[in-house]
Scaffold this motif. Structure first.
Motif, PDB file in Angstrom:
ATOM      1  N   UNK A   4      -4.714  -1.589   3.738  1.00 58.60           N
ATOM      2  CA  UNK A   4      -3.912  -1.716   2.522  1.00 58.60           C
ATOM      3  C   UNK A   4      -4.736  -1.792   1.239  1.00 58.60           C
ATOM      4  N   UNK A   5      -5.975  -1.366   1.265  1.00 57.89           N
ATOM      5  CA  UNK A   5      -6.833  -1.447   0.090  1.00 57.89           C
ATOM      6  C   UNK A   5      -6.549  -0.376  -0.948  1.00 57.89           C
ATOM      7  N   UNK A   6      -6.760  -0.710  -2.209  1.00 60.94           N
ATOM      8  CA  UNK A   6      -6.681   0.233  -3.337  1.00 60.94           C
ATOM      9  C   UNK A   6      -7.758  -0.150  -4.347  1.00 60.94           C
ATOM     10  N   UNK A  17     -11.202   4.510  -2.406  1.00 57.65           N
ATOM     11  CA  UNK A  17     -11.001   3.065  -2.282  1.00 57.65           C
ATOM     12  C   UNK A  17      -9.776   2.735  -1.431  1.00 57.65           C
ATOM     13  N   UNK A  18      -8.932   3.699  -1.157  1.00 53.22           N
ATOM     14  CA  UNK A  18      -7.664   3.444  -0.476  1.00 53.22           C
ATOM     15  C   UNK A  18      -7.819   3.222   1.018  1.00 53.22           C
ATOM     16  N   UNK A  19      -7.019   2.302   1.518  1.00 53.15           N
ATOM     17  CA  UNK A  19      -6.983   2.039   2.949  1.00 53.15           C
ATOM     18  C   UNK A  19      -6.203   3.109   3.693  1.00 53.15           C
ATOM     19  N   UNK A  20      -6.288   3.073   4.994  1.00 53.19           N
ATOM     20  CA  UNK A  20      -5.693   4.096   5.835  1.00 53.19           C
ATOM     21  C   UNK A  20      -4.188   4.226   5.759  1.00 53.19           C
ATOM     22  N   UNK A  54      -9.263  -3.765  -3.293  1.00 56.33           N
ATOM     23  CA  UNK A  54      -8.523  -5.023  -3.151  1.00 56.33           C
ATOM     24  C   UNK A  54      -7.216  -4.711  -2.449  1.00 56.33           C
ATOM     25  N   UNK A  55      -6.535  -5.707  -1.864  1.00 52.90           N
ATOM     26  CA  UNK A  55      -5.226  -5.430  -1.257  1.00 52.90           C
ATOM     27  C   UNK A  55      -4.255  -4.882  -2.311  1.00 52.90           C
ATOM     28  N   UNK A  56      -3.397  -3.975  -1.927  1.00 50.83           N
ATOM     29  CA  UNK A  56      -2.476  -3.338  -2.867  1.00 50.83           C
ATOM     30  C   UNK A  56      -1.653  -4.370  -3.635  1.00 50.83           C
ATOM     31  N   UNK A  57      -1.342  -5.507  -3.037  1.00 52.68           N
ATOM     32  CA  UNK A  57      -0.521  -6.521  -3.715  1.00 52.68           C
ATOM     33  C   UNK A  57      -1.337  -7.328  -4.739  1.00 52.68           C
ATOM     34  N   UNK A  58      -2.667  -7.154  -4.783  1.00 56.66           N
ATOM     35  CA  UNK A  58      -3.488  -7.828  -5.788  1.00 56.66           C
ATOM     36  C   UNK A  58      -3.977  -6.892  -6.885  1.00 56.66           C
ATOM     37  N   UNK A  59      -3.648  -5.631  -6.801  1.00 59.75           N
ATOM     38  CA  UNK A  59      -4.106  -4.647  -7.795  1.00 59.75           C
ATOM     39  C   UNK A  59      -3.454  -4.896  -9.143  1.00 59.75           C
ATOM     40  N   UNK A  60      -4.154  -4.583 -10.207  1.00 58.35           N
ATOM     41  CA  UNK A  60      -3.630  -4.725 -11.569  1.00 58.35           C
ATOM     42  C   UNK A  60      -2.565  -3.679 -11.787  1.00 58.35           C
ATOM     43  N   UNK A  61      -1.470  -4.078 -12.379  1.00 57.85           N
ATOM     44  CA  UNK A  61      -0.363  -3.127 -12.632  1.00 57.85           C
ATOM     45  C   UNK A  61      -0.483  -2.502 -13.972  1.00 57.85           C
TER      46      UNK A  61
END
Length: 61
Positions: A4-6, A17-20, A54-61
């Motif tokens: 779930x990384x971005x 940087x993206x996860x699978x 970082x996990x997608x839910x922690x990425x800056x919007x």
């Protein structure tokens, strides 16, 4: 991060940087120790020097 990384500030724009599970909308057909297969594409988690996001839910919007 492998699933779930971005990128921490620009999200999915940097696919290196993206996860699978973020980079492909296709159905997962098989999962191994270091890979995930989607039809004719394979995401590998064991690439040396691959950037870490970082996990997608922690990425800056």
């Amino acid at each position: 991060m492998d699933l779930f990384g971005v990128h921490p500030t620009i999200g999915v724009v940097r696919v290196d940087y993206c996860g699978g599970l973020i980079i492909n909308a296709r159905r997962v057909e098989a999962i191994g120790d270091t890979w995930i297969r989607y039809g004719n594409q394979t995401f590998r988690r064991d690439r040396p020097g691959r950037p870490v996001g970082v996990p997608v839910w922690q990425a800056v919007r």
